[in-house]
Structure formats: structure tokens, C-alpha cells
Scaffold this active site. Sequence first.
Site, short mmCIF file in Angstrom:
data_model
loop_
_atom_site.label_atom_id
_atom_site.label_comp_id
_atom_site.label_asym_id
_atom_site.label_seq_id
_atom_site.Cartn_x
_atom_site.Cartn_y
_atom_site.Cartn_z
N ARG A 48 16.51 45.65 43.53
CA ARG A 48 17.19 44.68 42.65
C ARG A 48 16.15 43.67 42.21
O ARG A 48 15.60 42.94 43.05
CB ARG A 48 18.34 44.01 43.39
CG ARG A 48 18.92 42.83 42.64
CD ARG A 48 20.22 42.33 43.22
NE ARG A 48 21.30 43.25 42.93
CZ ARG A 48 22.61 42.95 43.06
NH1 ARG A 48 22.96 41.75 43.48
NH2 ARG A 48 23.54 43.82 42.77
N HIS A 64 22.98 47.57 35.15
CA HIS A 64 23.49 47.78 36.51
C HIS A 64 24.19 49.15 36.55
O HIS A 64 25.42 49.24 36.63
CB HIS A 64 24.46 46.65 36.88
CG HIS A 64 24.75 46.52 38.34
ND1 HIS A 64 24.13 47.30 39.30
CD2 HIS A 64 25.61 45.70 39.02
CE1 HIS A 64 24.60 46.95 40.50
NE2 HIS A 64 25.49 45.99 40.35
N GLN A 98 26.82 50.23 39.39
CA GLN A 98 28.13 49.61 39.24
C GLN A 98 28.99 50.40 38.25
O GLN A 98 30.15 50.69 38.51
CB GLN A 98 27.97 48.16 38.76
CG GLN A 98 29.29 47.45 38.58
CD GLN A 98 30.02 47.25 39.90
OE1 GLN A 98 29.46 46.74 40.85
NE2 GLN A 98 31.28 47.67 39.97
N ASP A 144 33.22 40.15 33.54
CA ASP A 144 32.25 39.78 34.59
C ASP A 144 32.03 38.27 34.47
O ASP A 144 32.41 37.63 33.48
CB ASP A 144 30.93 40.55 34.36
CG ASP A 144 29.90 40.29 35.44
OD1 ASP A 144 30.26 39.82 36.54
OD2 ASP A 144 28.70 40.56 35.19
N CYS A 153 33.21 43.80 38.34
CA CYS A 153 32.21 44.27 39.31
C CYS A 153 32.12 43.37 40.54
O CYS A 153 31.72 43.81 41.60
CB CYS A 153 30.85 44.38 38.63
SG CYS A 153 30.21 42.79 38.05
N ARG A 210 31.56 52.08 45.37
CA ARG A 210 30.10 51.92 45.32
C ARG A 210 29.45 52.80 46.40
O ARG A 210 28.43 53.43 46.16
CB ARG A 210 29.70 50.44 45.53
CG ARG A 210 30.07 49.49 44.39
CD ARG A 210 29.21 49.69 43.16
NE ARG A 210 27.81 49.48 43.43
CZ ARG A 210 27.18 48.31 43.39
NH1 ARG A 210 27.84 47.22 43.07
NH2 ARG A 210 25.88 48.22 43.63
N1 NVA Z 1 26.14 39.98 35.67
C1 NVA Z 1 26.07 39.70 37.08
C2 NVA Z 1 26.43 40.91 37.88
C3 NVA Z 1 26.44 40.72 39.36
C4 NVA Z 1 26.77 41.98 40.10
C5 NVA Z 1 24.70 39.20 37.43
O1 NVA Z 1 23.71 39.79 36.96
O2 NVA Z 1 24.58 38.21 38.15
N1 CP Z 2 28.71 44.08 42.01
C1 CP Z 2 27.56 43.85 42.69
O1 CP Z 2 26.54 44.48 42.47
O2 CP Z 2 27.67 42.88 43.63
P1 CP Z 2 26.50 42.22 44.49
O3 CP Z 2 25.74 41.27 43.59
O4 CP Z 2 27.21 41.50 45.59
O5 CP Z 2 25.61 43.31 45.00
#
Ligand code: NVA
Ligand code: CP
Length: 307
Positions: free
Chosen positions: A108, A135, A138, A226, A266, A294
Site C-alpha cells: 500500500r 484499489h 476492493q 466512499d 469500501c 476481501r
Molecule cells: N479512498 C480511500 C479508500 C480507503 C480504503 C482512501 O484512499 O483513503
Molecule cells: N477498504 C480498505 O481497504 O480499508 P483499509 O484502509 O482499512 O484497509
Amino acid sequence: MKNFINIADINKQDLRKIIEHAKSEKKKRFNINKSAIDPEKPLIDKTLIMLFEKTSTRTRLSFELAIKQLGGHLLVLDSKESHYGSGDESVYDTAKVLSQYGDIVMMRTHKHEHLLEFSKYLDIPIINGLTNLSHPCQIMSDIMTFEELKGSITNKKIAWLGDGNNIVYSLIEAAVKFNFELSIACPKKFGPDKKIIKWAKQNNAKILITKDPLEAANLADCIMTDKWISMGDKGNKNEKRKLLKPYQVNKKIMKLAKKDAIFMHCLPASRGEEVTDEVMDGKQSAVWLETLNRIHVQKSIIQWCLE
Ligand code: NVA
Ligand code: CP
């Protein structure tokens, strides 16, 4: 070597195979404890390394359970505690080191380019566990969730209300690969990535981009949203919240969708901003199933990469 970086990189047949495998393996685990290893131990002695540049709850826990159920091992590297994160080791050297210790990497990163750079130097496959751009894990989980509840996603109408962020980027790619209708409602300033929309249109996607949340939600089979403020978002957050306010998913919006439509998010959510409690906790909400799936979809992705 197969990487899982973006949905657009992978052919339709393989994406479908990943989903179907996840569904059938999940069925086999009915009534089995979450930490129990699958009887066939498909990835015995294989090691997954996870590297996080930013926070995570679901991705971290679901990948941990995924590799456990497959019979493999896990090593976790928090970038703050590593030489790579503190800036005293290059991406090239870190990638070569990870290649000595693991069989597959899940990462990540803040910048999508970091992930691409790692993928160039790693000698083992890499899975995108979220970047600023996309992502894919997801959205694969969301496709599985939708199909478990509503049957094939082909030709169904999915509506996205809110920020044009990394989740919607992967959703646009999925609309092309899984052939569903996608209506995106967002303010002009926070629309999705222009390049991916162009790519989708060139690939005959059935995509509508509108400023009108009511138009997008109308007769949808699923409403998705989201957080308005993503991890690492820069810029004026109050202005963004103000512009996104009309895109909140609430009871009124859910009423415009089909009667049996589902709601997906998500997570993590900012309840009261992009979604009301009533919708999050309502009968149409599929958010906990998305979270659970997931694990299953990622098991399938890991196995696909290591095939
Ligand atoms: N759009 C959000 C998704 C988190 C799973 C982020 O990037 O923070
Ligand atoms: N949806 C998702 O990826 O959540 P986290 O940021 O908690 O991993």
C-alpha cells in the site's frame, strides 16, 4: 510472473476466473473457523510480505487471514520502521531484499509510481493494496459481493456518488472488464481521472458522468460511495466537503434506486458525511459482506499471481 496492479492490466477471462474461484472456495469454508487452514493447504510454506506506507485495517487483516487460510506465512513491514520508509535505502535495494525473503508482496503506497517502481525491481509478484490512483482488490471484492447478493453484474446499473477517487478509478476499469453500466455523479472539480475515462470510452464502456446525483441513482441496482477525504488528500477539505454535500447517500437517494438495490462502501466511512447511519445500518447495506469477501477474493488473487 503475474502482478495484480490494476484491473485494466488483466484480461477478462482471468478476472472472471479469480471471482469464480473465490466464490467456490468460500462455499467450501462454510462453518469452518476463520483461522483454519484450507484442507488442500494450497500455499504451504509460501510467504507473503506486506508493506504499508499508510494506515489500514481491512486490507491488513484480510490479507493476513487470506495467507493463513492458504497455509502460507506472513511478514509485515511498516514503512515507518524500515530503511525504505526512513529514506536511507533505495526502492531498488529494498525490492531486491524483499525478493530474497518472500514469494509475493502486497503493498500500500501513497504514490502509485512507488508501487510501479517496486514492481520493476521485484523478482516476485506484487499486489496493489491501494495507492492514490487505484484499489483493485476492493473492487474485485465488491464484484463478488454484488454477484453473491444479486447475481451476474453484467448489464446491471451501478451508481457512484461522491468523490472521483482511487476506488472509482478501479470501478471504471471493472465496468469495462465485467460489462456493467456505471453512472458517476460528482462535482466537476472532483471528477474521476480523465485518462481512465478516456480509456473506458475507447473500450466501449457504458459510463455516464453527471453532476446530478438523482440522475445517477435512478433505478440503479447498487449505490456506491466512499469517504470524501481520502488518505493523503491535500487541498481545502472544507471546500471539498461543501461541494460534495449534495452527493450524500441517504434514504432519499436509496428510494430512487431499484427497490431491491444494495448499498456498498469500501470503508472506513465518515458516517454523516458521504452516507447516513440509516443507509449504512439499513437492510440494503452490504458493507460487512464487502469486508468479509476481501479475504476470499484476495486468496484467489494471491493464487492467480503464483500460478
Ligand atoms: N479512498 C480511500 C479508500 C480507503 C480504503 C482512501 O484512499 O483513503
Ligand atoms: N477498504 C480498505 O481497504 O480499508 P483499509 O484502509 O482499512 O484497509
